[in-house]
Design a protein around this motif. Structure first.
Motif, PDB file in Angstrom:
ATOM      1  N   VAL A 163      36.054   9.423  -5.230  1.00 22.08           N
ATOM      2  CA  VAL A 163      35.947   8.024  -4.811  1.00 22.08           C
ATOM      3  C   VAL A 163      34.656   7.791  -4.038  1.00 22.08           C
ATOM      4  CG1 VAL A 163      36.947   6.254  -3.315  1.00 22.08           C
ATOM      5  CG2 VAL A 163      38.427   7.576  -4.833  1.00 22.08           C
ATOM      6  N   LEU A 164      34.317   8.702  -3.124  1.00 18.55           N
ATOM      7  CA  LEU A 164      33.105   8.510  -2.331  1.00 18.55           C
ATOM      8  C   LEU A 164      31.852   8.663  -3.182  1.00 18.55           C
ATOM      9  CD1 LEU A 164      31.940   7.869   0.393  1.00 18.55           C
ATOM     10  CD2 LEU A 164      31.965  10.307   0.941  1.00 18.55           C
ATOM     11  N   GLU A 176      35.440  -0.827   1.720  1.00 18.31           N
ATOM     12  CA  GLU A 176      36.793  -0.367   2.023  1.00 18.31           C
ATOM     13  C   GLU A 176      36.992   1.082   1.584  1.00 18.31           C
ATOM     14  OE1 GLU A 176      41.464  -1.503   1.014  1.00 18.31           O
ATOM     15  OE2 GLU A 176      39.830  -2.557   0.005  1.00 18.31           O
ATOM     16  N   ALA A 177      36.537   1.414   0.382  1.00 15.72           N
ATOM     17  CA  ALA A 177      36.704   2.779  -0.122  1.00 15.72           C
ATOM     18  C   ALA A 177      35.898   3.766   0.713  1.00 15.72           C
ATOM     19  CB  ALA A 177      36.285   2.849  -1.586  1.00 15.72           C
ATOM     20  N   THR A 178      34.668   3.403   1.046  1.00 19.70           N
ATOM     21  CA  THR A 178      33.816   4.295   1.837  1.00 19.70           C
ATOM     22  C   THR A 178      34.439   4.576   3.200  1.00 19.70           C
ATOM     23  OG1 THR A 178      31.837   3.459   0.728  1.00 19.70           O
ATOM     24  CG2 THR A 178      31.522   4.562   2.840  1.00 19.70           C
ATOM     25  N   THR A 179      34.906   3.534   3.854  1.00 20.92           N
ATOM     26  CA  THR A 179      35.523   3.691   5.172  1.00 20.92           C
ATOM     27  C   THR A 179      36.750   4.588   5.098  1.00 20.92           C
ATOM     28  OG1 THR A 179      34.747   1.484   5.808  1.00 20.92           O
ATOM     29  CG2 THR A 179      36.510   2.451   7.127  1.00 20.92           C
ATOM     30  N   ALA A 180      37.606   4.334   4.120  1.00 19.26           N
ATOM     31  CA  ALA A 180      38.851   5.099   4.018  1.00 19.26           C
ATOM     32  C   ALA A 180      38.601   6.576   3.720  1.00 19.26           C
ATOM     33  CB  ALA A 180      39.738   4.491   2.934  1.00 19.26           C
ATOM     34  N   VAL A 181      37.606   6.864   2.897  1.00 21.13           N
ATOM     35  CA  VAL A 181      37.353   8.271   2.547  1.00 21.13           C
ATOM     36  C   VAL A 181      36.789   9.035   3.740  1.00 21.13           C
ATOM     37  CG1 VAL A 181      35.950   9.798   1.131  1.00 21.13           C
ATOM     38  CG2 VAL A 181      37.096   7.847   0.078  1.00 21.13           C
ATOM     39  N   TRP A 182      35.793   8.475   4.426  1.00 14.99           N
ATOM     40  CA  TRP A 182      35.239   9.174   5.583  1.00 14.99           C
ATOM     41  C   TRP A 182      36.284   9.338   6.688  1.00 14.99           C
ATOM     42  CZ3 TRP A 182      31.234  12.082   5.093  1.00 14.99           C
ATOM     43  CH2 TRP A 182      30.134  11.715   4.321  1.00 14.99           C
ATOM     44  N   ASN A 183      37.282   8.444   6.732  1.00 16.89           N
ATOM     45  CA  ASN A 183      38.327   8.511   7.746  1.00 16.89           C
ATOM     46  C   ASN A 183      39.565   9.265   7.260  1.00 16.89           C
ATOM     47  OD1 ASN A 183      36.774   7.037   9.554  1.00 16.89           O
ATOM     48  ND2 ASN A 183      37.689   5.080   9.002  1.00 16.89           N
ATOM     49  N   TRP A 184      39.495   9.852   6.075  1.00 13.01           N
ATOM     50  CA  TRP A 184      40.666  10.532   5.488  1.00 13.01           C
ATOM     51  C   TRP A 184      41.073  11.729   6.332  1.00 13.01           C
ATOM     52  CZ3 TRP A 184      41.387  15.515   3.659  1.00 13.01           C
ATOM     53  CH2 TRP A 184      42.539  15.726   2.897  1.00 13.01           C
TER      54      TRP A 184
END
Length: 250
Positions: free
Chosen positions: A195-196, A239-247
């Protein structure tokens, strides 16, 4: 300072700092590995309050501050969710394009060159906490990226592509390539890596699509139509970038 729009949209350097600091605080990676992953070959310096400090010194102070997790926030005008209600912070964070948020401090990237990265540190008073992030599943985020790409491609096909970068539609159509290593901690879900990787490529596409081609005369109406067409894609990438780095591993 060079233009960092693509790096900021892709979550660098704040995403690396949030992800690797959290992995270190959680005992998932050694401190030296986390620091190397964040800094690479550049010197990272943190400004204020007090004298400038190396980023490594600030990282070692996190446990003493009681920090357990740092989060990436990618604020834009009209959407600063994830930032604590500190006076003046929203405007500064929007200007920076990204922020790393903990319970006791916020770090904003303020300047970067090929040799150095500067951060501005803001201490948070007790009780000044950020709202919890809205985190969807990785597969749901991947699906939203697919839908946004398709919608943007169809909309852009109706615009005057000769006036801007004609390679953008081809880039949109060629996103299914092999996932690259985007610099995430080693225990990250492979779906997050995929995703990232796509989100980073799309951040580059967005920069190209919103830039004028040399010599092109673009009217205000054409620019507005282009921005409207790309806004849902930009939101999905953010949204995808934020969620992946915060996974976090479950």
């Amino acid at each position: 300072m060079p233009d960092l729009r693509t790096r900021r949209a892709a979550g660098d350097p704040a995403g690396r700092l949030a992800a690797w600091s959290t992995a270190w605080l959680g005992g998932r990676v050694p401190y030296d590995d986390a620091l190397e992953a964040v800094t690479g070959e550049r010197a990272h310096v943190v400004l204020g309050p007090g004298a400038p400090r190396p980023l490594g010194e600030v990282l070692t102070s996190l446990r003493g501050r009681g920090e357990r997790r740092l989060r990436l926030v990618l604020p834009v005008p009209g959407d600063v969710h994830g930032l604590p209600p500190l006076p003046g912070l929203a405007a500064d964070a929007v200007e920076a394009g990204q922020a790393v948020v903990g319970d006791s401090l916020v770090l904003l990237p303020s300047a970067a060159t090929t040799e150095t990265v500067q951060w501005t540190a803001l201490d948070l008073p007790a009780g000044c906490l950020a709202p919890p992030p809205v985190e969807g599943t990785l597969r749901a985020l991947s699906g939203r990226l697919d839908l946004a790409v398709g919608d943007a491609a169809r909309t852009l096909a109706g615009l005057d592509l000769a006036r801007w970068h004609p390679e953008v539609p081809a880039l949109l159509a060629g996103l299914a390539g092999r996932a690259e290593d985007p610099g995430l901690p080693p225990d990250t879900d492979p779906v997050a890596v995929s995703v990232l990787t796509r989100a980073r490529r799309l951040a580059t596409v967005l920069d190209l699509a919103l830039a004028d081609s040399p010599g092109a005369a673009v009217t205000a109406g054409q620019m507005a139509a282009r921005e409207d067409a790309l806004r849902p894609l930009g939101d999905a990438v953010r949204e995808a970038t934020t969620a992946v780095w915060n996974w976090l591993p479950r």
